[in-house]
Write a protein that holds these residues in place. Structure first.
Motif: not given
Ligand SMILES: Cc1ncc(COP(=O)(O)O)c(C=O)c1O
Length: 399
Positions: A193-194, A302-304, A306-307
């Motif tokens: 997610l990151q 939300r920018r960096q 994906s969940g």
């Protein structure tokens, strides 16, 4: 069809990436439960020790199963190299110690997992490395903390247990402007997610104990960085000091990576539902979940990312007593300080992971007496919500 094969996507890499086969052609990755390796001749041994032959020497340095796990992690993370360790804390401690020496300075976000805070605040200064703790969300504090001798910046995002989100790209720029490197503990975000390297991080560390194993079995950790950084400082530090990952644990982690995307997607979907459910409930003062619009850094998250991740923290009205009544009433969710497991787990940070801190220090990172941290597992989300309803009912009753 072009003759050139397209690069494989992450889910495929996590099933096949890094696998090497012995002469038996085993399909499932081999478990090389061996301490050392036999050389055909003395000359072969000499060549291996000289580094002229890349073969294995001793499992404190490297091992075929551990190497497969490391390779699969580099493919997932987009890193040049990785070294596995016996636990997440071994990864954090080695990543910091291997890059620092007496006289250096480290700047770290204050909101850290308790043992990481011990390493930065208590351990490093004993060896002549000074440290400054900052509010990770305040970029001006990172800038102001920089000194001539600053070598490293360190942070985790989202943080444990407050789920604060820090601007990794902006913090990496400040670090690089000061000639320092940024180390990111990416445990809460998971490797899916990151992507800290895409945001400018120089080193990424994991407790593989959490989502990577994901089924509550083995301790493990991993350090990812450029080939040069691993070779210059990390590899030799690990080889000589010995926090090696057991081949058995590496095998467990390697197999667990095959299902990581499925588990993280399901757990994140359930965590999102649970955060929304809790936010509407009487008796819940605050819900922290990075992708909820009321999260203080929702836009950055939300920018960096994906969940929003698999963890939800929330404050129960009525302080410690109400939080204890809430957790004690749960049956499906188990009480445990661990996270990232297939089993949902709940903990009261103020009396467990963050007990060592003074009440003032806890307050500074938003850990109140009513806070509970829920690690959402793979159970049916409906059953989890029903369980939490029992918790809400118990918390509302006066003890
Ligand atoms: C953010 C974070 N970093 C590091 C660790 C340490 O990992 P381990 O328990 O595998 O040593 C943990 C949890 O224990 C953690 O939550």
């Amino acid at each position: 069809m072009s003759r050139e094969r397209k690069p494989l996507r992450p889910a495929t890499q996590l099933v096949h990436g890094g696998a090497t086969r012995s002469q038996f052609g085993e399909l499932s990755e081999g478990l090389f439960l061996t301490q050392s390796f036999a050389y055909p001749t003395m000359e072969a041994a000499e060549a291996r020790f000289k580094g002229e032959d890349p073969g294995f020497i001793y499992s404190r340095f490297s091992n075929p199963t551990v190497a497969m796990f490391e390779k699969r992690m580099t493919l997932l993370e987009g890193a040049e190299a990785a070294r596995a360790t016996a636990s997440g804390m071994a990864a954090v401690t080695a990543a910091l110690l291997a890059q620092l020496r007496a006289g250096d300075h480290i700047v770290s976000a204050r909101a850290l997992f308790g043992s990481c805070l011990y390493v930065v605040e208590d351990l490093l200064p004993r060896f002549g490395v000074s440290s400054t703790l900052v509010d990770g969300a305040d970029l001006a504090q990172w800038k102001a903390a920089v000194r001539e001798e600053t070598k490293l910046f360190f942070l985790e995002s989202p943080t444990n247990p407050g789920l604060e989100v820090y601007d990794i790209r902006a913090i990496a720029e400040i670090a690089h402007g000061a000639g320092a490197r940024l180390v990111v503990d990416n445990v809460f975000a998971t490797p899916l997610l990151q992507k800290p390297f895409e945001l400018g991080a120089d080193v990424v560390v994991y407790s593989a104990t959490k989502h990577i194993d994901g089924q509550g079995r083995c301790l493990g950790g991993v350090i990812l960085a450029s080939q040069a950084l691993i070779e210059e400082s990390i590899h030799n530090f690990l080889r000589q000091t010995g926090p090696a990952l057991s081949p058995f644990n590496a095998w467990t982690m390697l197999k667990a990576l095959e299902t990581l995307p499925l588990r993280v997607a399901q757990q994140t979907a359930s965590a999102t539902r649970i955060a929304d459910f809790l936010a509407g409930q009487k008796g819940i003062a605050r819900v922290l979940y990075p992708f909820r619009p009321d999260h203080p850094q929702a836009e950055l998250a939300r920018r960096q990312m994906s969940g929003g991740g698999t963890l939800v923290s929330f404050d129960v009205e009525g302080g410690k007593e109400a939080a204890f009544r809430f957790a004690n009433a749960l049956e499906v969710v188990k009480i445990s300080n661990n996270l990232g497991d297939a089993k949902s787990l709940i903990t009261h940070p103020a009396t467990t992971t963050h007990q060592r801190l003074t009440p003032e220090a806890r307050a500074r990172i938003g850990v109140g007496d009513g806070m509970l941290r829920l690690s959402v597992g793979l159970e049916d989300a409906e059953d989890l919500i029903t369980d939490l309803e029992y918790g809400l009912y118990a918390a509302s009753r006066h003890g």
